[in-house]
Design a protein around this motif. Structure first.
Motif, short mmCIF file in Angstrom:
data_model
loop_
_atom_site.label_atom_id
_atom_site.label_comp_id
_atom_site.label_asym_id
_atom_site.label_seq_id
_atom_site.Cartn_x
_atom_site.Cartn_y
_atom_site.Cartn_z
N ILE A 56 0.84 -1.20 0.00
CA ILE A 56 0.00 0.00 0.00
C ILE A 56 0.87 1.25 0.00
O ILE A 56 0.57 2.24 -0.68
CB ILE A 56 -0.95 0.00 1.21
N LEU A 57 1.98 1.21 0.74
CA LEU A 57 2.87 2.37 0.79
C LEU A 57 3.54 2.63 -0.55
O LEU A 57 3.51 3.76 -1.06
CB LEU A 57 3.94 2.15 1.87
N ILE A 58 4.14 1.61 -1.13
CA ILE A 58 4.92 1.86 -2.34
C ILE A 58 4.04 2.08 -3.57
O ILE A 58 4.53 2.51 -4.61
CB ILE A 58 5.92 0.72 -2.61
N GLN A 59 2.74 1.78 -3.46
CA GLN A 59 1.82 2.08 -4.56
C GLN A 59 1.56 3.58 -4.69
O GLN A 59 1.03 4.03 -5.70
CB GLN A 59 0.51 1.32 -4.38
N GLN A 60 1.91 4.32 -3.65
CA GLN A 60 1.78 5.77 -3.70
C GLN A 60 2.96 6.35 -4.47
O GLN A 60 4.11 6.20 -4.05
CB GLN A 60 1.73 6.36 -2.29
N PRO A 61 2.74 7.01 -5.60
CA PRO A 61 3.85 7.47 -6.46
C PRO A 61 4.87 8.35 -5.74
O PRO A 61 6.05 8.33 -6.08
CB PRO A 61 3.13 8.25 -7.57
N ASP A 62 4.42 9.11 -4.75
CA ASP A 62 5.33 10.05 -4.09
C ASP A 62 6.06 9.45 -2.89
O ASP A 62 6.94 10.11 -2.32
CB ASP A 62 4.56 11.28 -3.61
N PHE A 63 5.71 8.23 -2.50
CA PHE A 63 6.26 7.70 -1.25
C PHE A 63 7.77 7.46 -1.35
O PHE A 63 8.55 8.01 -0.56
CB PHE A 63 5.54 6.42 -0.84
N LEU A 64 8.21 6.61 -2.27
CA LEU A 64 9.63 6.30 -2.35
C LEU A 64 10.48 7.52 -2.72
O LEU A 64 11.54 7.72 -2.12
CB LEU A 64 9.86 5.16 -3.34
N PRO A 65 10.06 8.37 -3.66
CA PRO A 65 10.86 9.59 -3.92
C PRO A 65 11.01 10.47 -2.68
O PRO A 65 12.08 11.05 -2.44
CB PRO A 65 10.07 10.30 -5.03
N ALA A 66 9.94 10.57 -1.89
CA ALA A 66 10.03 11.37 -0.66
C ALA A 66 10.97 10.73 0.34
O ALA A 66 11.79 11.41 0.98
CB ALA A 66 8.64 11.55 -0.06
N MET A 67 10.89 9.41 0.49
CA MET A 67 11.78 8.73 1.43
C MET A 67 13.24 8.83 0.99
O MET A 67 14.15 8.89 1.82
CB MET A 67 11.39 7.25 1.57
N LEU A 68 13.47 8.86 -0.32
CA LEU A 68 14.83 9.04 -0.82
C LEU A 68 15.39 10.39 -0.38
O LEU A 68 16.57 10.52 -0.06
CB LEU A 68 14.85 8.93 -2.34
N GLU A 69 14.54 11.40 -0.33
CA GLU A 69 14.96 12.71 0.15
C GLU A 69 15.22 12.68 1.66
O GLU A 69 16.21 13.24 2.14
CB GLU A 69 13.88 13.75 -0.16
N TYR A 70 14.34 12.00 2.39
CA TYR A 70 14.44 12.02 3.84
C TYR A 70 15.65 11.25 4.37
O TYR A 70 16.21 11.61 5.40
CB TYR A 70 13.16 11.49 4.47
N ILE A 71 16.06 10.18 3.68
CA ILE A 71 17.24 9.46 4.18
C ILE A 71 18.51 10.28 3.96
O ILE A 71 19.57 9.93 4.49
CB ILE A 71 17.40 8.07 3.53
N GLN A 72 18.40 11.37 3.20
CA GLN A 72 19.54 12.28 3.01
C GLN A 72 19.38 13.56 3.81
O GLN A 72 20.12 14.52 3.62
CB GLN A 72 19.68 12.62 1.52
N SER A 73 18.42 13.58 4.74
CA SER A 73 18.13 14.79 5.51
C SER A 73 19.32 15.19 6.38
O SER A 73 20.09 14.35 6.86
CB SER A 73 16.90 14.54 6.40
#
Length: 523
Positions: A347-364
């Protein structure tokens, strides 16, 4: 509510009159405590990939719980943060016994202005109470005096007294226990028509609920939950934020009785604000409530929220959020959701913005946000579904995770390493594409460290490298990996010694074990 600059509103008031206080209901004893697991799923280093996928280890559960408590503790005193100093610093206020007697005299003065002035002074002093004031609260009649104000008919005096109670219950446990008699008054204020009193009462209740299970049980036994949830219907943003602060603390712990939260209709309010509110501060407070509602061992609560469509509403707030601490509860909620069955991850990864956003956050640049985001990805990569890993690869996580796992501090590196090992444990086709030339030196550093968890991670990576990568043995020899494996033989943990010895025997000569025994006997 802005917990850094909160203040009280002044208004027209009347003389206080004493009346019979509401009755304090004692809670029924709770059932024996259940050990509450941290909502964190990641693979351990096991003998086969399937075992690794199924096991959920919680090696840092205590650290996470301690970190979570520190965050909540800091939050509950933000309203007076500027008045607080380091634990080892001396109190800002130096009140003599004479000063305390003068303060008591002012609280009992026949002149209303004197009483109000003394109440305001008391609330200020309570932000960082000296020993004389602590004695006044714990051993003297401070609470009794405040209860008289709470029982009176003057709204401004009630407000200032509630402010004092708020600061008292932000203090040590002894303070909170003395303030228990104020609980019925605080709950009564929640349903009153005075917005300032509602806000301040919810604030005090939130501080009480943060103190521990005893306080939460007492609050629930006195019927605090329904009037609090009803306050979410308020049009006042400050009240909504403060109410969420209180609810998030009430939802903590294994005996939170979350059924009551859902039966009282809390989800409709939370969903409403996630749909309509664009204020980071409001979304953050809503997310703190969801963090604890999704941290229960019983997955049914997460499933209820998933069916209500919570994920798209949370994801839409990821990208606009800055990378500061306000995002922390939102990310932690995602981690809780991903810690459940693989269907949750889908359900999480079906959201188009989820993984791109997490990619930003792991570089916070915000360390707690970075760390929690890496833990979310450890849960995501623990999924047994190949399509999940394919999306992780395609989203560009591998170079970023590899860089973090080899170039930052050990605690951050460890979090990235879990995701990489989770990916690798899915089989040779996922292990081969990893940048082993870059990764191996970092994992060998893990093995040479004195940290058990890091050594275990390093050994797990080396074992996968030797078993699933064609030139793995050659790479290990080129980078002095044999010396790193030998260093583990001095570890007290027998499982680490056995793993290291087994790998050395199998891949670098049958005589290794006898050589080690000879070295140990010589020592």
């Amino acid at each position: 509510m802005d917990f850094t600059n909160a203040n009280c509103n002044n208004g027209e008031i009347f003389m206080f009159q004493s009346s019979s206080p509401p009755k304090l209901v004692q809670p029924t004893p709770p059932p024996p405590s259940v050990i509450h697991k941290a909502k964190y799923k990641r693979n351990s280093i096991s003998k086969n990939p399937e075992e690794a996928r199924q096991k959920r280890i919680e090696l840092d559960a205590q650290v996470r719980r301690k970190h979570r408590e520190q965050l909540i503790t800091a939050k509950r005193i933000k309203h007076n943060l500027d008045a607080y100093k380091d634990d080892d610093a001396e109190s800002e206020f130096d009140l003599t016994h004479h000063d305390i007697e003068k303060l008591k005299s002012g609280l009992n003065d026949s002149d209303r202005d004197s009483r109000l002035s003394s109440l305001k002074d008391l609330s200020t002093y309570l932000a960082d109470p000296p020993d004389t004031l602590k004695h006044f609260v714990i051993n003297d009649n401070c609470i009794d005096i405040l209860i008289k104000f709470l029982s009176g008919a003057d709204p401004e005096e009630q407000l200032q007294a509630t402010w004092c109670i708020t600061n008292i219950v932000a203090g040590p446990k002894e303070f909170c226990q003395k303030a228990f008699t104020a609980i019925p008054h605080l709950i009564t204020f929640l349903r009153g028509g005075n917005i300032s009193l509602q806000d301040q009462a919810a604030w005090a209740i939130g501080n009480l609920a943060a103190e521990g299970p005893e306080c939460r049980d007492l609050l629930r036994s006195n019927g605090v939950l329904i009037p609090l949830i009803e306050l979410l219907n308020s049009k006042n943003v400050s009240i909504v934020q403060t109410t969420c602060f209180a609810l998030s603390n009430l939802a903590r712990g294994p005996n939170a009785n979350l059924d009551e939260f859902f039966s009282a209709g809390i989800t409709q309010y939370l969903l409403f604000y996630l749909r309509t509110d664009e204020m980071d501060e409001v979304v953050s407070e809503i997310s703190w409530v969801l963090t604890y509602m999704t941290s229960s061992e019983d997955d049914k609560y997460i499933q209820i929220l998933l069916k209500e469509g919570i994920v798209p509403l949370l994801v839409k707030h990821l990208r606009p959020f800055n990378h500061g601490p306000l995002a922390l509860p939102l990310i932690r909620t995602f981690g809780n959701i991903a810690s459940g069955p693989d269907e949750n991850t889908d359900i999480l990864i079906q959201q188009p913005d989820f993984l791109p956003a997490m990619l930003e956050y792991i570089q916070s640049d915000c360390r707690p946000v970075k760390k929690e985001s890496l833990r979310v990805m450890a849960n995501i990569t623990a999924s047994r579904r190949p399509e999940v890993l394919i999306k992780v690869f395609n989203a560009g996580f591998i170079p970023i995770l590899s860089s973090i796992a080899t170039h930052t501090n050990f605690d951050i590196r460890k979090e990235a390493a879990y995701s990489l090992l989770n990916i690798a444990s899915h089989g040779e086709e996922y292990m081969r594409p990893l940048p082993h030339q870059d990764l191996l030196p970092g994992f060998l550093e893990f093995i040479r460290s004195q940290d058990i968890d890091l050594i275990r991670l390093g050994l797990g990576y080396v074992e996968l490298l030797l078993t699933q990568v064609q030139n793995g043995q050659q790479l290990l020899e080129q980078m002095q990996g044999i010396d790193a494996l030998e260093s583990v033989t001095s570890q007290e943990d027998p499982s680490l010694r056995d793993t290291s010895t087994r790998l050395m025997d199998k891949y670098f000569g049958e005589d290794f074990n006898s050589n080690i025994n000879e070295i140990q006997s010589t020592e």
